[in-house]
Design a protein around this motif. Sequence first.
Motif, short mmCIF file in Angstrom:
data_model
loop_
_atom_site.label_atom_id
_atom_site.label_comp_id
_atom_site.label_asym_id
_atom_site.label_seq_id
_atom_site.Cartn_x
_atom_site.Cartn_y
_atom_site.Cartn_z
N HIS A 131 1.02 -1.59 0.07
CA HIS A 131 0.24 0.02 0.10
C HIS A 131 0.52 1.41 -0.11
O HIS A 131 0.61 2.27 -0.75
CB HIS A 131 -1.03 0.18 1.76
N TYR A 139 -0.13 6.37 -6.84
CA TYR A 139 -1.47 5.76 -6.36
C TYR A 139 -2.31 6.52 -5.09
O TYR A 139 -1.59 7.05 -3.86
CB TYR A 139 -1.51 4.98 -6.60
N HIS A 141 -6.60 6.56 -3.22
CA HIS A 141 -7.45 6.46 -2.31
C HIS A 141 -8.53 7.40 -2.30
O HIS A 141 -9.01 7.77 -1.53
CB HIS A 141 -7.30 5.26 -1.81
N SER A 146 -10.71 5.09 -7.47
CA SER A 146 -9.48 5.26 -7.02
C SER A 146 -8.71 3.96 -5.67
O SER A 146 -7.56 3.18 -6.58
CB SER A 146 -8.97 6.65 -6.89
N GLU A 147 -9.68 3.97 -5.42
CA GLU A 147 -9.59 2.58 -3.99
C GLU A 147 -9.50 0.84 -4.39
O GLU A 147 -8.30 0.18 -4.25
CB GLU A 147 -10.97 3.07 -2.76
#
Length: 165
Positions: A131, A139, A141, A146-147
Motif C-alpha cells: 500500500h 496511487y 484512494h 481509485s480506491e
Amino acid sequence: MSLQLDWSNEQDKMDIPESWIARLEQLLQLAGEAENVLNGEVTLTFTDNEQIHQLNKEYRGIDRPTDVLSFAMQDEGTEELDIIFEVESEDELDPISGMLGDIIISVERAAEQSEEYGHSLEREIGFLFVHGFLHLIGYDHQDDASEKEMFAKQEAVLQKAGLSR
C-alpha cells in the motif's frame, strides 16, 4: 540498479524477523514489476503507535495513530507522479532521483488489524508495505474508483507472493 529496500526498526514492541524482511524485499520486486518500476530505493521504518501518531499529526494534521505513512521523494506536487527510472547507464543516475521515498509502518497497529481481519501479521505488514509503495509511485484512494484500483493492485501482488487472506 534495481529496486532496493533499506529498513530500520525504531520500536521495541516486537522483534522484526529476518523472514519479514525477505518477504518485503520479494513484495517490493513483485510490485515494482507489476508497475514497471524497476529501479529505485525505498526506505522502510518500523515504529509504534505513539511515534506514528506524532508523525500523522505533524505531517497530515490528523491527531491519531495510523497504520502506514508514505512520503514520496519523487512527488513534484502534481496529482500523478512522472517517474522515469530507465537511464542509459548507471553513471547518469542522480542519487536523489533514485529515491522513491519512505514508508513508515506501526507494528502495533498492524498487529491490531491482523487480529481484526483474521489473517497473519506477516500478511498485514505485507499489505501495508505494498500500500505504501503504491502511494510512493503516485496511487491514491481519494474516491471509490481509485480506491478499487489501488486495492486490486495490492491484492494481486499479495496473491502472487502467496499472502492470501
